[in-house]
Design a protein around this motif. Structure first.
Motif, mmCIF file in Angstrom:
data_model
loop_
_atom_site.group_PDB
_atom_site.id
_atom_site.type_symbol
_atom_site.label_atom_id
_atom_site.label_comp_id
_atom_site.label_asym_id
_atom_site.label_seq_id
_atom_site.Cartn_x
_atom_site.Cartn_y
_atom_site.Cartn_z
ATOM 1 N N GLY A 125 1.773 9.146 -5.937
ATOM 2 C CA GLY A 125 2.238 10.515 -5.672
ATOM 3 C C GLY A 125 3.299 10.945 -6.661
ATOM 4 O O GLY A 125 3.310 12.085 -7.125
ATOM 5 N N ALA A 128 0.839 -1.206 0.000
ATOM 6 C CA ALA A 128 0.000 0.000 0.000
ATOM 7 C C ALA A 128 0.870 1.249 0.000
ATOM 8 O O ALA A 128 0.580 2.221 -0.709
ATOM 9 N N ASP A 187 1.063 4.011 -2.941
ATOM 10 C CA ASP A 187 0.833 5.415 -2.615
ATOM 11 C C ASP A 187 1.995 6.273 -3.097
ATOM 12 O O ASP A 187 1.803 7.358 -3.639
#
Length: 101
Positions: A60, A52, A56
């Motif tokens: 980003g 995760a 992420d």
């Protein structure tokens, strides 16, 4: 009477000792297997959190790169427009200067 109560107390004590030992063994075995189970479930939760976090991070980074591409594209269009229109102004100035002469 005293002998029978002493024998019954002895039997009760042995039974309580046996019950205590069985309970202690059960608690030890149960705690061991519960610890192993929690270890594996914690490991899988850890791996899930890593993935995760990586997703992420990649998301980003993708947003950052996309934003920079958009900003650089807008700047490139602006620079192109500036050079294009300043060259046209210089060409029109030269053409009008030739017509005047």
């Amino acid at each position: 009477m005293a002998v029978t109560s002493a024998v019954s107390d002895l039997v009760k004590s042995v039974a309580e000792l046996f019950s205590s030992l069985v309970g202690a063994v059960y608690t030890i075995v149960h705690t061991f297997f519960a610890g192993i189970l929690h270890l594996f479930s914690g490991f899988f939760a850890f791996i899930g959190d890593i993935f995760a976090g990586v997703l992420d991070l990649v998301g980003g980074l993708g947003k950052f790169i996309t934003g920079n591409i958009v900003i650089l594209g807008i700047l490139a269009i602006g620079v192109y427009g500036y050079f294009h229109f300043t060259q046209q102004g210089q060409l029109q100035g030269r053409q009008s200067a030739k017509k005047i002469n």
